[in-house]
Structure formats: structure tokens, C-alpha cells
Write a protein that holds these residues in place. Sequence first.
Motif, mmCIF file in Angstrom:
data_model
loop_
_atom_site.group_PDB
_atom_site.id
_atom_site.type_symbol
_atom_site.label_atom_id
_atom_site.label_comp_id
_atom_site.label_asym_id
_atom_site.label_seq_id
_atom_site.Cartn_x
_atom_site.Cartn_y
_atom_site.Cartn_z
ATOM 1 N N MET A 110 0.832 -1.195 0.000
ATOM 2 C CA MET A 110 0.000 0.000 0.000
ATOM 3 C C MET A 110 0.878 1.261 0.000
ATOM 4 N N PRO A 111 0.305 2.440 -0.292
ATOM 5 C CA PRO A 111 1.113 3.660 -0.389
ATOM 6 C C PRO A 111 1.898 4.005 0.861
ATOM 7 N N ASP A 112 1.429 3.599 2.044
ATOM 8 C CA ASP A 112 2.151 3.919 3.271
ATOM 9 C C ASP A 112 3.214 2.882 3.621
ATOM 10 N N GLY A 113 3.452 1.928 2.736
ATOM 11 C CA GLY A 113 4.465 0.915 2.979
ATOM 12 C C GLY A 113 3.970 -0.320 3.695
ATOM 13 N N THR A 114 2.674 -0.392 3.963
ATOM 14 C CA THR A 114 2.075 -1.563 4.603
ATOM 15 C C THR A 114 1.765 -2.623 3.555
ATOM 16 N N LEU A 115 2.090 -3.866 3.869
ATOM 17 C CA LEU A 115 1.665 -4.964 3.009
ATOM 18 C C LEU A 115 0.257 -5.377 3.391
ATOM 19 N N VAL A 116 -0.650 -5.321 2.418
ATOM 20 C CA VAL A 116 -1.998 -5.852 2.608
ATOM 21 C C VAL A 116 -2.099 -7.126 1.777
ATOM 22 N N GLN A 117 -2.290 -8.237 2.476
ATOM 23 C CA GLN A 117 -2.307 -9.560 1.864
ATOM 24 C C GLN A 117 -3.727 -10.103 1.975
ATOM 25 N N THR A 118 -4.190 -10.755 0.919
ATOM 26 C CA THR A 118 -5.604 -11.132 0.857
ATOM 27 C C THR A 118 -5.785 -12.604 0.519
ATOM 28 N N GLY A 119 -6.726 -13.222 1.232
ATOM 29 C CA GLY A 119 -7.199 -14.545 0.873
ATOM 30 C C GLY A 119 -6.278 -15.677 1.274
ATOM 31 N N GLY A 120 -6.461 -16.790 0.606
ATOM 32 C CA GLY A 120 -5.801 -18.036 0.951
ATOM 33 C C GLY A 120 -6.817 -19.151 0.803
ATOM 34 N N THR A 121 -6.792 -20.087 1.710
ATOM 35 C CA THR A 121 -7.733 -21.198 1.605
ATOM 36 C C THR A 121 -8.269 -21.572 2.982
#
Length: 537
Positions: A110-121
Motif C-alpha cells: 500500500m502507499p504507506d508501505g504496509t503490506l496488505v495480503q488477501t485470501g488463501g484457503t
Amino acid sequence: MAFPSPVSHLLLLLFLLHVPPCPATSGGSWSLLLPTIGISAMHMQLLPSDRVVIYDRTDFGTSNISLRDGKCRPKSTDCSAHSVEYDVLHNSIRPLMVLTDVWCSSGTLMPDGTLVQTGGTYEGDRVVRVYKSCDNCDWQEIQSGLSQSRWYATNHILPDGRQIIIGGRQSFNYEFYPKTSSTENAPSLPFLVQTNEPNIENNLYPFVFLNTDGHFFIYANDRAILFDYVRNQVVKTYPTIPGGDPRNYPSTGSAVLLPLRVVQGKASDVEVLICGGAPKDAFVNANNGKFDGALDTCGRIKISDPNPQWVMETMPLARVMGDMLLLPNGDVLIINGGSAGVAGWELGRDPVLCPVIYQPNNRIGSRFELQKATTIPRMYHSTAILLRDGRVLVGGSNPHDKYEFADVLYPTELSLEAFSPAYLDPSSSKLRPSIISPRTMIHHSERMFIRFNVLCPVDPNLVSVTMVAPPFNTHSFSMSQRLLILDTGNTTVAVGESHYEVSVITPGSVNVAPPGNYILFVVYQGVPSEGIWVCIQ
């Protein structure tokens, strides 16, 4: 001490007999960074802290690294870590705790340097996980952060700083994060239905790139569209790639948006390169014990043309499950993977140990250059990312449904190594710029002055400045990867002994350079400086 079994010796012999050869005159070099990080690097993201978030999955059983301070996952006897943070500068790792299953997930910085990770199983298929680097930080999880299940989806940063999440297994739609309202839904995307093959798929982890008009180029299986995500409309349909062979998971090729040359704030020519993959019947055949040879072709298309057409090229080595990375000097590195079979448990064969450099500005027929081979097979679930110092971090490889270290053809790989392209050879040290006036915050459409030094006299016409968006890498695709060649004109001037200054015009819009963190390099005669972090707002 444990000794290899006769089965291991036989498997090793078979492996050596089926490795495609590399020429002795290859470029670049390899170094082993850590023999084990405790987990297999299935997913990787470089952060602006010069640390790398790495994770695999939570249902492998215990990993080879324990959580800190005797911690265990809640309601579990598993006290091992399934995610780590790798500190590039100190070559060290720190275990992290991820709660829900992140297997074959996706993400974006994200723009602030945060990793936003989504989903999986399983219980993790609708979870959003957030990681911001600090000495004691850990994963934060948002249950039901997604409206749909996302497994094998693709993410991309948006011009407004949010991210779009496209597709996934049996998810023929897309959504955004963060949501603008609690009622925001997931619009359907019929293109993902049209490109889905029953019982095979071949359209998972679609290749997604932001075009400079604000629309998305989406490639799945053997074809692509230009998509207006705001109006949920297909703007353009591109020709099927010649040959019609699939390029997406599980017939996994890779793709990059070629470097965008920014002139007066704009980038008018936009090209995509897609390489490797597997023939149409390869998935079915591999499941029946027949491992078809991988594709040795690349397709290149100028998506900005009114009537775009594919131009096909032949790689020196066929490759499936390879990764394609943009290097600071504008070259493309093709690395990892095998030369037969497809992605999936036990379905790939014959590792390709030699990386290849693709030089997009050379004429056809002289664009590929073989590089020095590694000694470590990087098959299914391997990863690669660019580091700020110009090296490429390589990890992972686990084609098994758990950790397997013996009596298998390709053992689970827990090591990290680095590939150093030829521009890092000591023979190029006098050409290597060093940035001496770093600037961290920049804006669109502004003039920026960069001071650097070079030990040899500089030809102003051979200086360039590039900006690279660090991508999220998994399953042979680097999400939100982008390289901009900034407009320098003929502005390089000497400002002292071995000291120079170049002025550049920054990209003119969020469609060309979405907000966020980039690594800026000064490049002289194809040799990049160590990069500096900049954030464009």
C-alpha cells in the motif's frame, strides 16, 4: 549423521541427467545467503524498511523455525512459524505469527508501505492480513475483510491508492480493499468464465497491469482484455496469443509490463511481455505421468496501439513456473522453474538452473542472454524479488503437500540465495553511480535534482534514472511490478570532481505512477547505482 538413502542417490542421478545445460560463459554470479530460513518461501514482498516478508502456508504441519518466546498459534499445538521477516542488511530472520491459512494467496504494498495480503484457503479464504514492518511488529488479521473467497487471485495497486483483487478459484469477479462502504459488492467479470477450462482452469493468477489510461490489461489462459473497472466494461479485446497455448496457472508462464519511458510526464508506448508456460494438454498429461516439454516462446504486444498484434520470440531455454523481474537498468530477468510439466504437486520436471536476461531494446534475435547457473532447483512454489542493492533474492521450491527433505526428486527448499546480475561484477565498479543527495518524498509532475558520483568521466547522454515499484511475488507472477524510465533530457552536468547532477521530470499522473513507494536508481552505461527509497504522493 544421516546419510542419503539409495533412493536419494538414484533420484539425484535422474535429476542431473535431466537438467538443461548452461554455457560456461554465462554472466552474473550466485551466493548462498542462508542455508535455511525455517520455511519455504512461497510468497515474498520487499518492504521500504529493506526487510522482506516471506510466508508459505499454515497447514503443512510444523515448520523448521519456532515462534518467539515459546508462543503457539491459538487453539493449536503448532508452535512453529509459517512466516518470517528477512532483514536484508543484516542477513537475518525473525519469525512471525500468521493465524489463518495463507496458502496460494495474493497481496500488494500500500502507499504507506504496509503490506496488505488477501485470501488463501480454508478458514483464510476471505481474510485480509496487514503487516507493517518494525522490530516487534506482527501480522494483524481482519476476518471477513473480503466479500468473496480469494484463492489464486491477483492484486494490483489502484490509482487512488486502494487495491483491486481479481479472480481466484471459482471466483469470477473482482473487489476492492479497503471498501468504500459496507455494502460494496464484487462485480462479475465474465472474461474469467470465458477463459476457465473445466477441471484444468488455466486462468488462475491472471496477469494484471495498470495501463496508462487508467484501465487494466488482464491476461488469462491465452488471451487478454483491456478492462474499465470503474464502469465494469471491456474496453478492448486483444488477439489470442499465437499458438493458443495457456500461460496461466497451472500451465504457468510469467509476464511483465515492459519499462515505461516517461516523456514530459506521460508514457505513450505500453508493452507487455509474456514468456513460457505449457502446451494445451500438459496438465492432463502430467497427471497421467507424461511430462510435456514447456513452451520456449515469448509473446510481446504493444497494448497502447490502436490495432495491437503479438510479436513472438524464442527463448534459449523452454521454461514453466519461471519468474520475470524488471531490473534497474530496464532489462528483464527470467529465473526459476522447470522445462517440463506444469505447476502443482509433483507435476513439474527438469529444473532450469540458468537465468536469462532479456534486453527489450535490442533487435529481435539478439535480446536473450544466458546467465550463470545456480546449483539449487527452484521448482513449484519458488520466488524471486529485486532488492535495493540490485541483487535478486531467490527462495522457495516445494512441490509437495508437506515438507519433504529425502527420497523425493525435488526436496523442499528452505534456503535463500542471491543472484547478482553482471552489472554488479567488480569490473563495472568504476561505472557504478552512487547517489549522494537522496530525497524521500516526491510529487507528480515536478522537477527533481539528483546528485551522484561516478569514478570515471561521465558521458551525459548515457545517464538514465529509473523508478521500480517493488512487487508482491508468488506463483511466477510479480503483482504491481512497474519500472519507469524518467525524462532526463540532456541535463547531466558536472558539479565537482567525479560528482554530477541530473534533473528529471517525475511522472505526471497516478495512472503512470500510482502513489506509493518506489526504488530510484541512477543508471550509467547500463550499470545501476544502489537504489534509494522514494515515495510518490
